[in-house]
Each structure stands twice: as structure tokens, then as C-alpha cells.
Design an enzyme around this catalytic site. Structure first.
Site: not given
Ligand code: UD1
Ligand code: MG
Length: 449
Positions: A15, A75, A226, A369
Site C-alpha cells: 500500500r 522469511q 501502511n 574543491y
Molecule cells: C497487522 C495486524 C492487525 C493490526 C495491524 C496494526 C496481522 C494479521 N494483522 O495488520 O491486526 O491491527 O497490524 O498495525 O498481524 N510482515 C512480515 N511478513 C509477512 C507479513 C507481514 O514480516 O509475511 C511484517 C510487515 O513488514 C509489517 C508487519 O509485519 O512490518 C505487519 O504487517 P502488515 O501487512 O502491515 O499488517 P497489517 O495489515 O497492518
Molecule cells: Mg501494518
């Protein structure tokens, strides 16, 4: 209780609409990952693990730069937050303490909140950090039953009734290493996104008869980044917070809303900061210094009693001792300016050493310079540099020396000497009038043509 911190930073951040991985987007000149690591610092963790994936090398380099002791785990494919935490399991083999999971995109968790989470662990097996959202948007919703947290439902999977819940998930979770990894093994991906959600831990903990609880904090602390709009909001939130804490620490601002900080800006008590001042990374302003309007300062140290600006630019390596004066349209870079020295108008001073009480006249330039290399200029104590002196480095100007206005100084000027490096003036009597007449005639001829 020993503690390990796992910071999730593998996501691309779809996003964000960016080629840069989300964890490297900056707030107040510091990447999100740096803010998250700083938020975790007060925990004094035995191990800090950063999970990287998208643009892994770039994120690793930045994380290691901030803390060389950080452990990096990879990962390969971003299958969800639970899958990301699972990758940290081998690095935590044999670790028996608590694990705190943080998201790199949630940069502002305060020290007090971290302490509250740790304290809450005394009474609950699993602690989730939640907040009451003004506009819950796409955050995960916390489904509670009294003090007990029952489950977290992600926005995509939530019913209308669940979406109406305003208590949201920040992403911060704390539990024992044993519980965390045994729960993670059981998490599936049968949900709207097809991802392995870390948030499913809550449901599993309840099923296993564990106690769960929510620690609440201010919404400002849990702002999740995000999108670019979130990033802009986070920047604004950081700046307001930095201004407010600087004011509380005794700094005077004439228009605080127009002053911009870096994450590491330090300003001493009784300093005065006028309107429209921007601080880049690595700046320290000591007590009682005065920064006048429209100045841009980065990588600089300004000692007590110094006055900078208006319209001054201090670049990395500018070291201003006490009572130095830097005036309008002066640029200083990699230069030590000793006590009481003055550079008041329209000058460039780079790669230089300026002695105590020296005075650099208007429009003077250290020509540092040569197109290939940088060279040094040294100016002694009490030296007086006449206006529009070009100092072609490397060059030394001694203590108490003077340079004549308009000089191009290419050789050292010894102490007490007057350096004159300009052509002798010649006055041609009456030539001004003659010259004007010639020009007028030429002009008339042109009009006739
Ligand atoms: C997540 C939470 C949500 C919460 C929100 C708060 C989950 C499923 N959801 O949603 O409940 O309200 O954060 O901001 O956890 N990441 C990885 N590997 C992955 C996926 C994500 O390292 O496979 C990391 C991302 O880089 C990020 C963090 O985990 O730093 C959160 O991921 P993101 O996709 O932003 O989750 P949200 O949709 O914000
Ligand atoms: Mg997030």
C-alpha cells in the site's frame, strides 16, 4: 525474566506504492525500522531479532548499522505475520524467557507502554497491546469478554458487528517463547487473505485455557504505517511530539509549528529557536544558543551563546564554539569555528579551521574543491578576512593576519601580515564620459539601422 524481541520487517508494504521496502521509509529522517528498534531498546532484550524478506539486504544493512548485535532471520515468501515469527524459531532455540513481537511499521510505542506490557505478563499468559481508535479503519479488532481477550478478527474477515468494535490491535504481543512457538505451529491460513495471522494466537491461547489480556495505550503510539498517507500522519505526529517535549524541556520557540526535527535532534534548555527552522540528522544545539529564522542545520554542533542565521545553512561537520556568529546566507561545512569568531554575511566556509575571534568579511569563500579533491583552509585567531576574499585551499592565514578586500589568496599569509592578492587600481581621468559618448552613438546608429 529474560526477554527476546522479534521485529517483523519482511513485508513489501504494497500500500506504500514504492520501490523502497516499507521498513526503510523514513520518519524524521530515520527509517521505520530504526524507530521500532529504538522503541524496543528500553527492554534491554537478551536477543533482538529482525525478520527480513522483501529487499532483505537493504533492510539488513540498516538494522545492523543501528545495532550490530541484532540477529537477522529471513522469511523467503511473505505468507503472513505468524509465518514471519515462525522464521525466528531456530534463532531462539533453547531460549526460555518472554518474547515480545513488534511490527516495524508501528514506530511510536513508548517506554511506559513497554513497561506496562511487561507488568501485565505477571497476570496473563498472553498480552496484546490495544488501543481505542477514533477511526478503526482496517486495523484488527479485539473481541473481549470482560477482562479476557477472546480473539482478534482481521478487518477482511470481520462481520459488520465486529467492524463496529473500536478497540483495535496494535500488533504488539508478549508471551513466553514456549507458548508462542507451540501456538504458531497450529495457525492455519483459512481466512480472507490466505495468510498465516499472528493474531490467531489469541484464539488458540483461549482454547488451551491460557489467560489473555489487553494493555491499552494512546492511539498516537500505535499508529501503523501502511500507506503514504499514514507516513505523512506519522511524520506530523512525530514532529508535534518532538516540539512538545522540547518545549517541556525549556526551549523557547517563536512558532513551534514551523520548526522541524530529526529523530536525533538535541536542543538544550534556554535555547531560542525562531520561525521556519529545519534540523537535519545529527544536530546538537547547546543551552542558550539562538537559531534565527529560516535556517537549515544538519550534522552540526552549536555551542552556548552562538547565534545562527537568519537564513544560515550549517552542514555536516560544522562545529560552532561558544559565542560564534553565523549570519545570513552563510554556509558552513566540515569546519571548526572557534570561540567568538564571526562569519556574518554571504560566505562559504568548508573544510576549514577558523581561529578564535577571527572575522570573515562578507562574500568570502574558502575555495576548497579543485574538481577532484577537497583541500583545507586554516585561519588564525583574530585574523581579519576582508570582504570578498577567495582563499584558494590548501592555504593558511596566520594569527592576527589581514587579507585585503577582493583578494584571491593562493599562498599562505604569515601571522601579522597583510595579504593583498588583487590587481592595482588604475584611474583613467575623463574616460568615463568618453566611454558613455561612444556607447550612446553606437546605440543611435543601431536605432537608425
Ligand atoms: C497487522 C495486524 C492487525 C493490526 C495491524 C496494526 C496481522 C494479521 N494483522 O495488520 O491486526 O491491527 O497490524 O498495525 O498481524 N510482515 C512480515 N511478513 C509477512 C507479513 C507481514 O514480516 O509475511 C511484517 C510487515 O513488514 C509489517 C508487519 O509485519 O512490518 C505487519 O504487517 P502488515 O501487512 O502491515 O499488517 P497489517 O495489515 O497492518
Ligand atoms: Mg501494518
Amino acid at each position: 525474566m529474560s526477554i527476546a524481541v522479534v521485529i517483523l520487517a519482511a513485508g513489501k508494504g504494497m500500500r506504500m506504492e514504492s520501490n523502497l521496502p516499507k521498513a526503510l521509509h523514513k520518519i524524521a529522517h530515520a527509517p521505520l525500522i530504526a524507530h521500532a528498534m529504538q522503541a524496543a531498546a528500553p527492554l534491554d532484550a537478551q536477543k533482538t531479532i529482525v525478520v527480513v524478506g522483501h529487499e532483505a539486504d537493504a533492510v539488513t544493512e540498516v538494522a545492523k548499522e543501528i545495532n550490530p548485535d541484532v540477529l537477522i532471520v529471513h522469511q523467503g515468501t511473505q505468507l503472513g505475520t505468524a509465518h514471519a515469527v515462525a522464521q525466528a524459531s531456530p534463532a531462539l532455540e533453547g531460549f526460555e524467557g518472554d518474547i515480545l513481537v513488534l511490527y516495524a511499521d508501528t514506530p511510536f510505542i513508548s517506554q511506559q507502554t513497554m513497561t506496562n506490557i511487561q507488568n501485565a505478563r505477571a497476570d496473563a499468559d498472553l498480552v496484546i497491546l490495544g488501543f481505542e481508535a477514533q477511526d478503526p479503519g482496517r486495523y484488527g479488532r479485539l473481541v473481549t469478554d470482560g477482562a479476557q481477550l477472546k480473539r482478534i478478527v482481521e478487518f477482511e474477515d470481520a462481520s459488520d458487528q465486529e467492524r463496529a468494535i473500536t478497540l483495535c490491535n496494535s500488533g504488539v504481543l508478549a508471551t513466553s517463547a514456549d507458548d508462542l512457538f507451540s501456538m504458531i505451529k497450529k495457525i492455519g491460513n483459512e481466512n480472507a487473505s490466505g495468510e498465516f495471522y499472528l493474531t490467531d494466537c489469541v484464539k488458540l491461547a483461549c482454547q488451551a485455557g491460557k489467560t489473555t489480556t489487553v494493555v491499552k495505550c494512546e492511539e498516537a503510539e500505535t499508529l501503523g504505517v501502511n500507506s503514504r498517507a499514514d507516513l505523512a500522519r506519522a511524520e506530523a505526529a512525530f514532529q508535534s511530539h518532538a516540539r512538545a517535549s522540547s518545549i517541556a524541556n525549556g526551549v523557547t520557540f517563536l512558532a513551534p509549528g514551523t520548526v522541524f526535527f530529526s529523530s536525533d535532534t538535541v536542543i538544550g534548555r534556554d535555547a531560542v529557536i525562531e520561525q521556519n527552522v529545519v534540523f537535519g540528522p545529527g544536530t546538537t544545539i547547546e543551552s542558550g544558543a539562538h537559531i534565527r529564522a529560516f535556517s537549515h542545520i544538519e550534522g552540526a554542533h552549536v555551542a552556548r551563546g552562538a547565534i545562527v542565521g537568519p537564513y544560515a545553512r550549517l552542514r555536516p561537520g560544522a562545529e560552532l564554539a561558544e559565542n560564534v556568529r553565523i549570519g545570513n546566507f552563510v554556509e558552513v561545512k566540515d569546519a571548526q569555528i572557534a570561540e567568538g569568531a564571526k562569519i556574518n554575511h554571504l560566505s562559504y566556509v568548508g573544510d576549514a579551521n577558523i581561529g578564535q575571534d577571527a572575522n570573515i568579511g562578507a562574500g568570502s569563500v574558502t575555495c576548497n574543491y579543485d574538481g577532484l579533491m577537497k583541500h583545507k583552509t586554516t585561519i588564525g585567531s583574530r585574523a581579519f578576512i576582508g570582504s570578498n576574499t577567495m582563499m584558494v585551499a590548501p592555504v593558511n592565514i596566520g594569527d592576527d593576519a589581514i587579507t585585503a578586500s577582493g583578494s584571491v589568496i593562493t599562498r599562505d599569509v604569515p601571522s601579522d601580515a597583510l595579504g593583498v592578492g588583487r590587481a592595482d587600481q588604475v584611474n583613467k581621468i575623463g574616460l568615463a564620459k568618453k566611454l558613455m559618448n561612444i556607447l550612446r552613438k553606437r546605440n543611435q546608429k543601431k536605432d537608425l539601422d
